[in-house]
Design an enzyme around this catalytic site. Structure first.
Site, PDB file in Angstrom:
ATOM      1  N   LYS A  35       0.850  -1.182   0.000  1.00  0.00           N
ATOM      2  CA  LYS A  35       0.000   0.000   0.000  1.00  0.00           C
ATOM      3  C   LYS A  35       0.886   1.233   0.000  1.00  0.00           C
ATOM      4  O   LYS A  35       1.637   1.470   0.943  1.00  0.00           O
ATOM      5  CB  LYS A  35      -0.894  -0.005   1.232  1.00  0.00           C
ATOM      6  CG  LYS A  35      -1.744   1.242   1.350  1.00  0.00           C
ATOM      7  CD  LYS A  35      -2.739   1.117   2.458  1.00  0.00           C
ATOM      8  CE  LYS A  35      -3.542   2.385   2.604  1.00  0.00           C
ATOM      9  NZ  LYS A  35      -4.556   2.246   3.641  1.00  0.00           N
ATOM     10  N   LYS A  87      -2.117  -1.470  -4.055  1.00  0.00           N
ATOM     11  CA  LYS A  87      -2.961  -0.279  -3.987  1.00  0.00           C
ATOM     12  C   LYS A  87      -2.122   0.981  -3.987  1.00  0.00           C
ATOM     13  O   LYS A  87      -1.127   1.027  -3.251  1.00  0.00           O
ATOM     14  CB  LYS A  87      -3.762  -0.376  -2.688  1.00  0.00           C
ATOM     15  CG  LYS A  87      -4.557   0.824  -2.321  1.00  0.00           C
ATOM     16  CD  LYS A  87      -5.253   0.566  -1.036  1.00  0.00           C
ATOM     17  CE  LYS A  87      -5.893   1.855  -0.586  1.00  0.00           C
ATOM     18  NZ  LYS A  87      -6.379   1.776   0.741  1.00  0.00           N
TER      19      LYS A  87
HETATM   20  C1  PBG Z   1      -7.366   3.178   5.226  1.00  0.00           C
HETATM   21  C2  PBG Z   1      -7.780   3.111   3.808  1.00  0.00           C
HETATM   22  C3  PBG Z   1      -7.626   4.094   2.831  1.00  0.00           C
HETATM   23  C4  PBG Z   1      -8.173   3.582   1.672  1.00  0.00           C
HETATM   24  C5  PBG Z   1      -8.645   2.315   1.943  1.00  0.00           C
HETATM   25  N1  PBG Z   1      -8.383   2.032   3.269  1.00  0.00           N
HETATM   26  C6  PBG Z   1      -7.107   5.483   2.953  1.00  0.00           C
HETATM   27  C7  PBG Z   1      -5.725   5.757   3.341  1.00  0.00           C
HETATM   28  O1  PBG Z   1      -4.894   4.893   3.523  1.00  0.00           O
HETATM   29  O2  PBG Z   1      -5.444   6.940   3.499  1.00  0.00           O
HETATM   30  C8  PBG Z   1      -8.227   4.302   0.361  1.00  0.00           C
HETATM   31  C9  PBG Z   1      -9.181   3.775  -0.646  1.00  0.00           C
HETATM   32  C10 PBG Z   1      -9.481   4.718  -1.750  1.00  0.00           C
HETATM   33  O3  PBG Z   1      -8.845   5.773  -1.912  1.00  0.00           O
HETATM   34  O4  PBG Z   1     -10.402   4.401  -2.529  1.00  0.00           O
HETATM   35  N2  PBG Z   1      -8.349   2.684   6.095  1.00  0.00           N
END
Ligand code: PBG
Length: 328
Positions: A199, A252
């Site tokens: 991520k 991601k």
């Molecule tokens: C954190 C989380 C995020 C997303 C999914 N889970 C945000 C982040 O890490 O700041 C982002 C998903 C998206 O942008 O569609 N709980």
């Protein structure tokens, strides 16, 4: 005499031939729909930065999930917005928390639909970070092991409510092993883990923070999310999560990380998911609204690209539309 030489050439592509030789095919089973359920509203509410995406009230969420199932989707990914946040993220693991109640409601209405739950603390922490923090003067630290403890509690409470898979999105170290061990010890050995293994700290999460009401109140997430410049490090992160017992690994965002997706799928051979995130959604929506590109064509091309690059599954805000567009 004319010499016959073999000249490589392609057959002219009729529609039937295109269908016959297509390497990458999309279908409703490829997509997972994210759903937002909020305790703060009593009726569905639009998210301005994500046209077409809504937050749902607790008493509406089962019907929306049932619509996803009826469209042909196999799974939804659930995010919760609690009425109140606190310093211990207690809403994240409350037995009657917003997600726990939503899981029960969805499972009662659509027992076959897989419910995957986002496991993170950011929506439940008053400061909006993904873990327990300590502030030292100008600096703040996210405390890894204290955070993992709360993530384990959260995962157990989701499993108890009936989640099929939990999806930790926090990026703390050692959380997959800790969650797997705790689930097994509590008798939830059939609850799977979809790990947000790679991520990246991304500008493309912007609109999500409005949807999940989870922007950090100070600092940013670069301390625990990955540097977009690092590929080898991403593979090391994925290797750890695989070793710790992840069932599905997730990359991601999606489009800027196709190389990572490809390498993860090739190297580990585990079910690999791509999360096409909020900002990636918003930019296509915005261009389409201006008439600058054809939404359906663009979305199908993006999803084909993700699948061709190695995604077995794609989490996308277009999942319901895609189920319709790709049904045969
Ligand atoms: C954190 C989380 C995020 C997303 C999914 N889970 C945000 C982040 O890490 O700041 C982002 C998903 C998206 O942008 O569609 N709980």
């Amino acid at each position: 005499m004319r010499k016959l030489v073999h000249r490589p050439r392609r057959l002219r592509r009729t529609a039937a031939l295109r269908n016959l030789v297509r390497e990458t095919n999309l279908g409703p089973h490829d997509f997972i729909l994210p759903l937002f359920v909020s305790e703060k509203i009593s009726a569905r509410r639009a998210i301005s930065s994500m046209p077409g995406v809504e937050q749902f009230a607790p008493n509406e969420i089962a019907a929306e999930a049932a619509r996803a199932a009826a469209a042909g989707l196999q799974a939804v990914l659930l995010f919760g917005i609690p009425r109140e946040k606190d310093e211990a993220a207690s809403g994240a693991y409350a037995e009657k928390g917003v997600v726990q109640q939503a899981i029960r409601a969805i499972k009662a209405a659509s027992p076959e639909l897989l419910v995957i739950t986002d496991v993170c603390l950011c929506e439940y922490m008053s400061h909006g970070h993904c873990g327990v923090t300590r502030i030292d003067g100008d600096h703040f630290h996210v405390l890894n092991d204290e955070s993992v403890e709360l993530l384990v509690k959260t995962s157990l409470s989701h499993a108890a409510a009936g989640a099929d898979l939990v999806a930790p999105s926090d990026m703390m170290d050692g959380r997959i092993g800790a969650i797997r061990g705790a689930l097994d010890a509590a008798g939830y050995d059939q609850t799977g883990i979809m790990s947000y293994a790679a991520k990246f700290a991304s500008a493309f999460y912007g609109p999500f923070r409005e949807a999940a009401e989870s922007p950090p109140q100070f600092g940013d997430r670069r301390g625990y999310q990955m540097d977009p410049a690092n590929a080898a490090e991403a593979l090391r992160e994925v290797a750890l999560d695989v070793a710790e017992g992840a069932d599905i690994v997730l990359v991601k965002p999606a489009l800027p990380y196709l190389d990572i997706l490809w390498r993860v799928r090739e190297r580990f051979g585990l079910t690999t998911a791509a999360y096409h995130v909020s900002g990636e959604y918003a930019m296509v929506k915005a261009a389409a609204e201006k008439g600058w590109l054809d939404e359906r064509q663009a979305v199908l091309e993006i999803m084909t690209g993700l699948k061709r690059a190695g995604a077995d599954l794609i989490i996308t805000y277009w999942a319901k539309e895609l189920a319709e567009w790709t049904r045969r």
